[in-house]
Design a protein around this motif. Structure first.
Motif, PDB file in Angstrom:
ATOM      1  N   ASP A   8      41.761-151.517  48.989  1.00 12.82           N
ATOM      2  CA  ASP A   8      42.911-150.626  49.188  1.00 12.82           C
ATOM      3  C   ASP A   8      44.204-151.293  48.719  1.00 12.82           C
ATOM      4  O   ASP A   8      45.039-150.661  48.061  1.00 12.82           O
ATOM      5  N   ALA A   9      44.359-152.548  49.028  1.00 17.00           N
ATOM      6  CA  ALA A   9      45.556-153.284  48.593  1.00 17.00           C
ATOM      7  C   ALA A   9      45.568-153.421  47.069  1.00 17.00           C
ATOM      8  O   ALA A   9      46.624-153.256  46.430  1.00 17.00           O
ATOM      9  N   PHE A  10      44.421-153.700  46.488  1.00 15.15           N
ATOM     10  CA  PHE A  10      44.298-153.800  45.025  1.00 15.15           C
ATOM     11  C   PHE A  10      44.677-152.468  44.378  1.00 15.15           C
ATOM     12  O   PHE A  10      45.444-152.429  43.415  1.00 15.15           O
ATOM     13  N   PHE A  11      44.168-151.393  44.932  1.00 12.15           N
ATOM     14  CA  PHE A  11      44.467-150.052  44.416  1.00 12.15           C
ATOM     15  C   PHE A  11      45.965-149.757  44.525  1.00 12.15           C
ATOM     16  O   PHE A  11      46.596-149.351  43.546  1.00 12.15           O
ATOM     17  N   THR A  12      46.515-149.955  45.701  1.00  5.98           N
ATOM     18  CA  THR A  12      47.935-149.662  45.939  1.00  5.98           C
ATOM     19  C   THR A  12      48.827-150.464  45.004  1.00  5.98           C
ATOM     20  O   THR A  12      49.799-149.941  44.450  1.00  5.98           O
ATOM     21  N   ARG A  13      48.484-151.703  44.797  1.00  2.37           N
ATOM     22  CA  ARG A  13      49.293-152.595  43.961  1.00  2.37           C
ATOM     23  C   ARG A  13      49.191-152.235  42.464  1.00  2.37           C
ATOM     24  O   ARG A  13      50.151-152.388  41.724  1.00  2.37           O
ATOM     25  N   ASN A  14      48.048-151.713  42.045  1.00  2.00           N
ATOM     26  CA  ASN A  14      47.815-151.561  40.605  1.00  2.00           C
ATOM     27  C   ASN A  14      47.793-150.135  40.064  1.00  2.00           C
ATOM     28  O   ASN A  14      47.924-149.957  38.854  1.00  2.00           O
ATOM     29  N   TYR A  15      47.619-149.128  40.900  1.00  2.00           N
ATOM     30  CA  TYR A  15      47.422-147.774  40.373  1.00  2.00           C
ATOM     31  C   TYR A  15      48.589-147.312  39.494  1.00  2.00           C
ATOM     32  O   TYR A  15      48.391-146.926  38.341  1.00  2.00           O
ATOM     33  N   VAL A  16      49.792-147.339  40.022  1.00  2.00           N
ATOM     34  CA  VAL A  16      50.947-146.850  39.262  1.00  2.00           C
ATOM     35  C   VAL A  16      51.152-147.655  37.973  1.00  2.00           C
ATOM     36  O   VAL A  16      51.323-147.060  36.895  1.00  2.00           O
ATOM     37  N   PRO A  17      51.123-148.992  38.015  1.00  2.00           N
ATOM     38  CA  PRO A  17      51.288-149.743  36.764  1.00  2.00           C
ATOM     39  C   PRO A  17      50.196-149.442  35.732  1.00  2.00           C
ATOM     40  O   PRO A  17      50.470-149.359  34.532  1.00  2.00           O
ATOM     41  N   VAL A  18      48.958-149.261  36.185  1.00  2.00           N
ATOM     42  CA  VAL A  18      47.872-148.958  35.245  1.00  2.00           C
ATOM     43  C   VAL A  18      48.107-147.597  34.602  1.00  2.00           C
ATOM     44  O   VAL A  18      48.010-147.452  33.383  1.00  2.00           O
ATOM     45  N   VAL A  19      48.444-146.595  35.397  1.00  2.00           N
ATOM     46  CA  VAL A  19      48.692-145.254  34.843  1.00  2.00           C
ATOM     47  C   VAL A  19      49.868-145.307  33.878  1.00  2.00           C
ATOM     48  O   VAL A  19      49.804-144.754  32.768  1.00  2.00           O
ATOM     49  N   ARG A  20      50.943-145.975  34.263  1.00  3.91           N
ATOM     50  CA  ARG A  20      52.127-146.068  33.402  1.00  3.91           C
ATOM     51  C   ARG A  20      51.782-146.741  32.069  1.00  3.91           C
ATOM     52  O   ARG A  20      52.173-146.275  30.996  1.00  3.91           O
ATOM     53  N   THR A  21      51.009-147.813  32.127  1.00  2.00           N
ATOM     54  CA  THR A  21      50.625-148.535  30.913  1.00  2.00           C
ATOM     55  C   THR A  21      49.735-147.663  30.023  1.00  2.00           C
ATOM     56  O   THR A  21      49.941-147.576  28.811  1.00  2.00           O
ATOM     57  N   LEU A  22      48.758-147.017  30.632  1.00  2.00           N
ATOM     58  CA  LEU A  22      47.857-146.157  29.859  1.00  2.00           C
ATOM     59  C   LEU A  22      48.602-144.972  29.262  1.00  2.00           C
ATOM     60  O   LEU A  22      48.329-144.562  28.129  1.00  2.00           O
ATOM     61  N   SER A  24      51.706-144.901  28.352  1.00  2.00           N
ATOM     62  CA  SER A  24      52.436-145.417  27.183  1.00  2.00           C
ATOM     63  C   SER A  24      51.487-145.652  26.023  1.00  2.00           C
ATOM     64  O   SER A  24      51.830-145.422  24.862  1.00  2.00           O
ATOM     65  N   TYR A  25      50.301-146.111  26.335  1.00  2.00           N
ATOM     66  CA  TYR A  25      49.296-146.423  25.307  1.00  2.00           C
ATOM     67  C   TYR A  25      48.791-145.168  24.605  1.00  2.00           C
ATOM     68  O   TYR A  25      48.691-145.125  23.388  1.00  2.00           O
ATOM     69  N   CYS A  26      48.486-144.130  25.387  1.00  2.00           N
ATOM     70  CA  CYS A  26      47.832-142.964  24.778  1.00  2.00           C
ATOM     71  C   CYS A  26      48.734-141.745  24.625  1.00  2.00           C
ATOM     72  O   CYS A  26      48.398-140.822  23.884  1.00  2.00           O
ATOM     73  N   GLY A  27      49.851-141.704  25.347  1.00  2.00           N
ATOM     74  CA  GLY A  27      50.774-140.587  25.210  1.00  2.00           C
ATOM     75  C   GLY A  27      50.378-139.333  25.975  1.00  2.00           C
ATOM     76  O   GLY A  27      51.005-138.297  25.819  1.00  2.00           O
ATOM     77  N   ASP A  28      49.371-139.411  26.806  1.00  2.00           N
ATOM     78  CA  ASP A  28      48.909-138.244  27.555  1.00  2.00           C
ATOM     79  C   ASP A  28      48.718-138.649  29.012  1.00  2.00           C
ATOM     80  O   ASP A  28      47.796-139.403  29.339  1.00  2.00           O
ATOM     81  N   ARG A  29      49.589-138.131  29.871  1.00  2.00           N
ATOM     82  CA  ARG A  29      49.554-138.547  31.276  1.00  2.00           C
ATOM     83  C   ARG A  29      48.234-138.179  31.946  1.00  2.00           C
ATOM     84  O   ARG A  29      47.679-138.968  32.720  1.00  2.00           O
ATOM     85  N   ALA A  30      47.725-136.987  31.677  1.00  3.77           N
ATOM     86  CA  ALA A  30      46.475-136.553  32.313  1.00  3.77           C
ATOM     87  C   ALA A  30      45.327-137.477  31.920  1.00  3.77           C
ATOM     88  O   ALA A  30      44.507-137.857  32.761  1.00  3.77           O
ATOM     89  N   ARG A  65      41.450-149.009  29.641  1.00  4.80           N
ATOM     90  CA  ARG A  65      41.738-148.802  28.222  1.00  4.80           C
ATOM     91  C   ARG A  65      40.495-148.315  27.484  1.00  4.80           C
ATOM     92  O   ARG A  65      40.564-147.428  26.631  1.00  4.80           O
ATOM     93  N   ASN A  66      39.339-148.858  27.833  1.00  2.00           N
ATOM     94  CA  ASN A  66      38.091-148.390  27.224  1.00  2.00           C
ATOM     95  C   ASN A  66      37.838-146.925  27.555  1.00  2.00           C
ATOM     96  O   ASN A  66      37.329-146.170  26.717  1.00  2.00           O
ATOM     97  N   GLU A  67      38.183-146.509  28.754  1.00  2.00           N
ATOM     98  CA  GLU A  67      38.049-145.093  29.133  1.00  2.00           C
ATOM     99  C   GLU A  67      38.941-144.216  28.254  1.00  2.00           C
ATOM    100  O   GLU A  67      38.518-143.158  27.796  1.00  2.00           O
ATOM    101  N   VAL A  68      40.178-144.640  28.044  1.00  2.00           N
ATOM    102  CA  VAL A  68      41.099-143.879  27.186  1.00  2.00           C
ATOM    103  C   VAL A  68      40.538-143.807  25.767  1.00  2.00           C
ATOM    104  O   VAL A  68      40.487-142.734  25.158  1.00  2.00           O
ATOM    105  N   ASN A  69      40.104-144.945  25.249  1.00  2.00           N
ATOM    106  CA  ASN A  69      39.551-144.958  23.892  1.00  2.00           C
ATOM    107  C   ASN A  69      38.331-144.053  23.797  1.00  2.00           C
ATOM    108  O   ASN A  69      38.160-143.329  22.814  1.00  2.00           O
ATOM    109  N   GLY A  70      37.487-144.094  24.811  1.00  2.00           N
ATOM    110  CA  GLY A  70      36.311-143.231  24.831  1.00  2.00           C
ATOM    111  C   GLY A  70      36.688-141.762  24.850  1.00  2.00           C
ATOM    112  O   GLY A  70      36.054-140.938  24.179  1.00  2.00           O
TER     113      GLY A  70
END
Length: 146
Positions: A8-22, A24-30, A65-70
């Motif tokens: 839960d702590a790992f999720f809370t700490r990383n979810y927003v940064p991961v979504v924000r990074t992805l 920016s990477y792919c240009g599609d929030r969904a 990132r692999n999920e986005v690429n896929g």
């Protein structure tokens, strides 16, 4: 601390940064949100191994990132398939007799050979990919194409 609290702590700490990074990477929030969610699901399912890694956050980003690429790879494949289908439909309209003859000939072939021919000539897959799809040696695929 038990594993669920740790995750839960790992999720809370990383979810927003991961979504924000992805995003920016792919240009599609969904797509970014879906990929992040899938990465966290995988992390949750493998939490004992992931939490023991030297860099679990790096692993999470790689999986996401692999999920986005896929996603985009599947989207491109779908577009190519639609284009091939449209092209095939136009060709069939121009030469229905030939299309019917090919289909009738294909029906007379063994199922495995039909699959190989369809994947190679209609889906444009190379021999190695057909071998992967059908879980067969490349030599068998080449033989069936011959």
């Amino acid at each position: 601390m038990d594993d669920s609290v740790d995750f839960d702590a790992f999720f809370t700490r990383n979810y927003v940064p991961v979504v924000r990074t992805l995003w920016s990477y792919c240009g599609d929030r969904a797509v970014a949100e879906e990929a992040a969610q899938e990465a966290f699901v995988r992390a949750s399912c493998q939490w004992r191994q992931v939490s023991a890694m030297t860099a679990p956050t790096a692993w999470l980003y790689r999986v996401a990132r692999n999920e986005v690429n896929g996603h985009f790879r599947r989207l491109r494949a779908r577009r190519r398939a639609i284009a091939r289908h449209a092209s095939a439909v136009a060709e069939e309209a121009a030469d229905i007799d030939r299309a019917v003859s090919v289909r009738m000939a294909m029906r007379q072939l063994p199922e495995r050979q039909r699959a190989v021919l369809a994947l190679h000539y209609l889906a444009d897959l190379p021999v190695a990919e057909i071998a992967t799809v059908l879980d067969a040696p490349t030599g068998t695929i080449k033989s069936l194409l011959a």
